[in-house]
Structures are given as C-alpha cells and as structure tokens.
Design a protein around this motif. Structure first.
Motif, mmCIF file in Angstrom:
data_model
loop_
_atom_site.group_PDB
_atom_site.id
_atom_site.type_symbol
_atom_site.label_atom_id
_atom_site.label_comp_id
_atom_site.label_asym_id
_atom_site.label_seq_id
_atom_site.Cartn_x
_atom_site.Cartn_y
_atom_site.Cartn_z
ATOM 1 N N THR A 1 -3.519 -66.284 85.377
ATOM 2 C CA THR A 1 -3.417 -66.438 86.832
ATOM 3 C C THR A 1 -1.996 -66.119 87.299
ATOM 4 O OG1 THR A 1 -2.855 -68.787 86.713
ATOM 5 C CG2 THR A 1 -5.200 -68.237 86.848
ATOM 6 N N ALA B 1 -0.631 -72.242 85.005
ATOM 7 C CA ALA B 1 0.792 -72.313 84.663
ATOM 8 C C ALA B 1 1.614 -72.784 85.867
ATOM 9 C CB ALA B 1 1.268 -70.946 84.197
ATOM 10 N N ASN C 1 -2.416 -63.922 76.887
ATOM 11 C CA ASN C 1 -1.721 -64.827 75.958
ATOM 12 C C ASN C 1 -2.671 -65.800 75.258
ATOM 13 O OD1 ASN C 1 -1.591 -65.839 78.792
ATOM 14 N ND2 ASN C 1 -0.491 -67.572 77.944
ATOM 15 N N ASP D 1 3.206 -72.401 74.505
ATOM 16 C CA ASP D 1 3.801 -71.386 73.648
ATOM 17 C C ASP D 1 5.226 -71.136 74.135
ATOM 18 O OD1 ASP D 1 1.251 -71.285 72.636
ATOM 19 O OD2 ASP D 1 0.732 -69.398 73.607
HETATM 20 N N1 LIG Z 1 -1.882 -69.428 73.589
HETATM 21 C C1 LIG Z 1 -2.497 -70.658 73.978
HETATM 22 C C2 LIG Z 1 -2.038 -71.133 75.375
HETATM 23 C C3 LIG Z 1 -2.461 -70.214 76.466
HETATM 24 C C4 LIG Z 1 -2.192 -70.693 77.899
HETATM 25 O O1 LIG Z 1 -3.112 -70.597 78.737
HETATM 26 N N2 LIG Z 1 -0.980 -71.179 78.221
HETATM 27 C C5 LIG Z 1 -0.636 -71.534 79.571
HETATM 28 C C6 LIG Z 1 0.738 -72.136 79.534
HETATM 29 S S1 LIG Z 1 1.144 -73.061 80.933
HETATM 30 C C7 LIG Z 1 -0.683 -70.283 80.436
HETATM 31 O O2 LIG Z 1 -0.214 -69.261 80.032
HETATM 32 N N3 LIG Z 1 -1.267 -70.281 81.604
HETATM 33 C C8 LIG Z 1 -1.376 -69.099 82.433
HETATM 34 C C9 LIG Z 1 -2.300 -69.351 83.590
HETATM 35 O O3 LIG Z 1 -2.303 -70.448 84.095
HETATM 36 O O4 LIG Z 1 -3.040 -68.466 84.008
HETATM 37 C C10 LIG Z 1 -4.013 -70.533 73.918
HETATM 38 O O5 LIG Z 1 -4.501 -69.417 73.683
HETATM 39 O O6 LIG Z 1 -4.707 -71.534 74.091
#
Ligand SMILES: N[C@@H](CCC(=O)N[C@@H](CS)C(=O)NCC(=O)O)C(=O)O
Length: 336
Positions: free
Chosen positions: A39, A176, A100, A194
């Motif tokens: 997002t 995030a 990610n 991460d």
């Molecule tokens: N690599 C990990 C974590 C991935 C993840 O979603 N991390 C959050 C960290 S806050 C993120 O990047 N969020 C992005 C978003 O909200 O779209 C997984 O695959 O579960």
C-alpha cells in the motif's frame, strides 16, 4: 459410445485448461500485467503524487511486463495489505505478487503458490525512539510493540520474546502508514518489521534522527515475487525475468551499454540479450525479452541503487544483496 467420446473429449479439454492455467495468454490478451504491490513502502513499492509507482519490487513487475509485452509501463498496480496479498493471487485478481513478501516453507507449500526467486535478502529488526534509552532488544521486556498483521514479523516476534523469556503487548495495524503513525504517536515503545522496511518507515517520520534501529536481526527474510502454483510457463517467465536482471549485472550489462553488448558483446552477453541462442523462445517470449528488461528497467544493481541504495533516500548498503562474487547472495543460474 459417442457420448462417452464426447465426455472424454470434454474432460480432456477441462484437464488441459486446468493444467495450463495460461497466465501468459491472459496477460497478452489484456496487454497488461496485474501486479500486487504494497500500500506504500518507500524504496520497494510506492506511488508518487503523479500516480507513478516505483521501487525495487515495482521493478520486478516492470521487468515481467518488459519481457512479455516489450513495454515496462504496461502494469496495473494493485496495492495490497499483508493480509490481502495471498488471496488476491489465489483468486486470479493479480498475475504476480511483488510486495516485500518473505519466502517461507508454509507459504510455498500450503497456499497453492510458488516463490519465483529472491530480489532482496532481509532480516527482521527493531526500531525505538532514542528517548526511551534502549540500545538492545534484550532490554525490551514488557514493551508495547507496533506490528503489522498477517506478516512473518508477528511470528518471529513471538518466537524471539519467548526464547529470551521477555513479555510484550502487540499493537497490530494493517498498513505500513498506520504502523508508522502508531509508533510516532507513542502507542508503542518499539516497531518491528523487516530491516529494510524499518529504514523505509524511518524516513517517513517527522524526525527520523529521533529513531534508532537496534542491532539485533532476529530472522531470515528472503523477499521475492510469488505466482500461482500450476502454471510453470508463467513461473519460468517470472523467475527468469528476475534472473535476467541479476545476470545482466554479473555480466556488466546495464541500460546504457546494452545496445553495444547485444551487437558486440561476449557470448554470454549475446545469449542473455538474444542476439545468440534461443533463450526467449524457450520461455515462450521474443528473442529480445531480456534486452527489453535491461534497456527499460536496468540490471539488478541499477535497480538497487536507484530505489534503496546510495542513489535513494534509504541509503542501504548492498550487504547480502551484493553479487555472489562480491560477498553477497545474488546469484543467477546461467542463461544457456
Ligand atoms: N516480509 C514480511 C513482512 C511484510 C510486510 O507487510 N511488512 C510491512 C511492514 S510495516 C509492510 O511492508 N507493509 C506495507 C503495506 O502496508 O502495504 C512478510 O512477508 O510477512
């Protein structure tokens, strides 16, 4: 007899369709790759004020579009939270997930999905506000922890605190941005995710210098693109689009010298770029599939530096993401 022939014929047809699950044909007919991204995460997948997406994960979407359609701009980006991402891929809403996402055994074996490679080797870390005076994660007993739902971060956090006989309260968010806001408003003492994402979130804080990333890295997080299981052709295209970026860097081919390398390069460079051999044909693509990737998107090193490295606000060192012959883990199988 006739009936059973028809029935068998029908059955065979159904099975053939099921086994092929031709994502490549869908993409060509649509003229677009539908790519699931985050997002909004600086350096990995983020939309600017003009609606343009960029990032290391976005470059994988662009590379696949360049390989298949000869145009890296033919991508429909679908922002997805961690919780939504796998369902979007399973249901066919997206052709490819490049967000990610950590390659784990459970995700690879039980969701009907396949990981096509690794585009960033990461590990989970912690970020605190400097004013709480904590310098190691082992001082976090009793902490309130900001975390995102549906992530490996949640699972690793539980393991780490249990292993070290520490207690914590999880404060869970969906995106995030919300996680950063929760941390900034003091709802938690520490934010975990991460490490790359900690750096991405930190530059979004009002005062990035007030936040400290603790030294502990508590997990392995190999992040990479994911496709649906059962479509080997599409899997190969995704895997080799990423490999082509890594191999191009290894062979010192980049977006500025690719034309010369195609004409006058070494045998390996020419095989990569399609002026020799039939690598494209074997993927069901044009001979210039990888030429288009390097010309339009760049090699892996160019993508890294532009999005998360020294040419970006994140300033992440190559570390584990350097080429294998430079102390890192980035290694493409040979294109031959
Ligand atoms: N690599 C990990 C974590 C991935 C993840 O979603 N991390 C959050 C960290 S806050 C993120 O990047 N969020 C992005 C978003 O909200 O779209 C997984 O695959 O579960």
């Amino acid at each position: 007899m006739k009936f059973s022939t028809i029935l068998t014929g029908g059955l065979t047809l159904c099975l053939a369709i099921g086994a092929q699950a031709a994502t490549l044909d869908d993409v060509k007919n649509r003229g677009m790759v539908s790519c699931g991204v985050s997002t909004g995460l600086a350096g990995f997948s983020q939309k600017d004020e003009n609606g343009m997406w960029s990032g290391l994960d976005v470059d994988v979407c662009r590379a696949v579009a360049a390989a298949v359609l000869g145009d890296d701009t033919k991508v429909q980006y679908k922002p997805l939270t961690a919780k939504e991402r796998f369902t979007a891929l399973q249901s066919g809403e997206i052709d490819l997930l490049s967000r990610n996402t950590t390659w784990t055994h459970t995700r690879d074996t039980s969701l009907g999905l396949n990981f096509a490679g690794v585009n960033y080797y990461d590990g989970q870390g912690f970020m605190v506000s400097k004013k709480i005076g904590v310098t190691t994660a082992l001082e976090l007993d009793g902490a309130a922890v900001c975390i995102q739902a549906g992530t490996t971060s949640e699972l690793n956090l539980a393991d780490y605190f249990r292993e070290n006989k520490l207690s914590y309260t999880a404060i869970t968010f969906d995106t995030a941005d919300q996680t950063r806001a929760g941390f900034e408003s003091g709802r938690c003492d520490v934010l975990t995710s991460d490490q790359s994402q900690l750096y991405a979130i930190r530059i979004g804080l009002k005062n990035p210098a007030d936040a400290l990333v603790l030294p502990e890295v508590i997990s392995k997080e190999p992040l990479g693109p994911v496709v649906r299981q059962g479509d080997d052709e599409w899997f190969n295209i995704t895997r080799w689009s990423l490999m082509a970026m890594v191999e191009a860097e290894f062979l010192a081919v980049d977006s500025s010298n690719v034309d010369n390398a195609m004409k006058n390069g070494s045998p390996s460079q020419k095989r990569l770029l399609g002026s020799e051999g039939d690598a494209g044909d074997k993927l069901g693509l044009d001979a210039n599939w990888a030429y288009n990737i390097v010309k339009l998107v760049g090699n892996y090193g160019e993508s890294f530096e532009r999005n998360v490295g020294m040419d970006s606000p994140l300033k992440i060192a190559r570390g584990q993401n350097a080429q294998w012959n430079n102390g890192g883990l980035m290694y493409s199988a040979p294109i031959r």
